[in-house]
Scaffold this motif. Sequence first.
Motif, PDB file in Angstrom:
ATOM      1  N   ASP A 131       0.851  -1.103  -0.054  1.00 51.14           N
ATOM      2  CA  ASP A 131       0.048  -0.041   0.040  1.00 51.14           C
ATOM      3  C   ASP A 131       0.987   1.245  -0.010  1.00 51.14           C
ATOM      4  O   ASP A 131       0.759   2.194  -0.583  1.00 51.14           O
ATOM      5  CB  ASP A 131      -0.919  -0.189   1.386  1.00 51.14           C
ATOM      6  N   THR A 133       3.993   1.383  -1.110  1.00 54.29           N
ATOM      7  CA  THR A 133       4.568   1.576  -2.494  1.00 54.29           C
ATOM      8  C   THR A 133       3.791   2.187  -3.489  1.00 54.29           C
ATOM      9  O   THR A 133       4.235   2.863  -4.512  1.00 54.29           O
ATOM     10  CB  THR A 133       4.997  -0.081  -2.803  1.00 54.29           C
ATOM     11  N   THR A 134       2.439   1.665  -3.270  1.00 52.74           N
ATOM     12  CA  THR A 134       1.501   2.335  -4.363  1.00 52.74           C
ATOM     13  C   THR A 134       1.117   3.771  -4.070  1.00 52.74           C
ATOM     14  O   THR A 134       0.558   4.569  -5.181  1.00 52.74           O
ATOM     15  CB  THR A 134       0.259   1.335  -4.602  1.00 52.74           C
ATOM     16  N   ARG A 135       1.298   4.196  -3.235  1.00 53.16           N
ATOM     17  CA  ARG A 135       1.058   5.589  -2.659  1.00 53.16           C
ATOM     18  C   ARG A 135       2.406   6.422  -2.523  1.00 53.16           C
ATOM     19  O   ARG A 135       2.022   7.614  -2.475  1.00 53.16           O
ATOM     20  CB  ARG A 135       0.449   5.593  -1.325  1.00 53.16           C
TER      21      ARG A 135
END
Length: 301
Positions: A131, A133-135
Amino acid sequence: MFRDYILAPVSFSDFIPSWLWDSCSLCVALSRRDGCVIQSNRGFCDLGLTAGMESVRFVSPDFSRFVEVQPRQGDGVIYQGAIEFEGAKGHGTVSGKVYRQGDVFLVVAEWAQERLSLLQGEIDRLARRLDETTRKDALTGLANRKYLDDRTDEEILRWHRYHHPLSIVLIDLDDFGVINDDYGRQVADEVLQHIATLLGQSIRSLDLAARYGGGEFALLLPETNTMGGLIVGERLRLELESQIILPLVQPVTASFGIAALFAGERRDSLFRRAAQAVRQSKRKGKNCVTMTTGGQDASID
């Protein structure tokens, strides 16, 4: 599964296939009537509670009371349910079945509660990392463009509900390409990281700082009108102007664009107006802040 083998006059260790000893999906162990484990497979060892099989024993239920129990018709099971064990590193519980061959017991756990708990904790940890990493932007640690877009959409929905002000500040470093060319990528990355730290330390907990592009950043400022955004931008401009980031010999400056959300406006329009204000700051000589209100721009330098 084990019925045909259990009825045969051989030991458990003779009929258990090699793949089962290597299996991690099932916990399998051989035990004496006193509960002490004689042998176990990888699934049992992976529970992580054991230093060596000689130090592990089943404590509940009491296996000795199963000596006289007749196997269940059809599958040879003498017990099915929760099975507790303890080892050098702690204790655990598995839910499974017990078979008997003389005074030797075979435990097959189809669901290891302790192991699943450990695995779930690891899954949760990896999910949190994914999470993040994706943000986050990998270089600066600030929010990335996608998360900025998502948060902006959320704040716009909140604006339509409560009609509280919402502003965006776009920041474009002046002549950042020259820094990259003259000092190299590593120094340019260090400059970006330094500025990201400055931005992160300059905002409130409800604000969001994001990397918007190569040398561009954005601040999402809920509960902030155009004038409030202008104050934030000017404060940051002065702070940047007053610092020299080594090995650079000149301060890094930036051009700022401020826009506040209008009624009925969408994210694309809001960012477009902020970007126009940034371009206006560039045209006015860089190192200045321009805010857009309606069709007019106002600058501070």
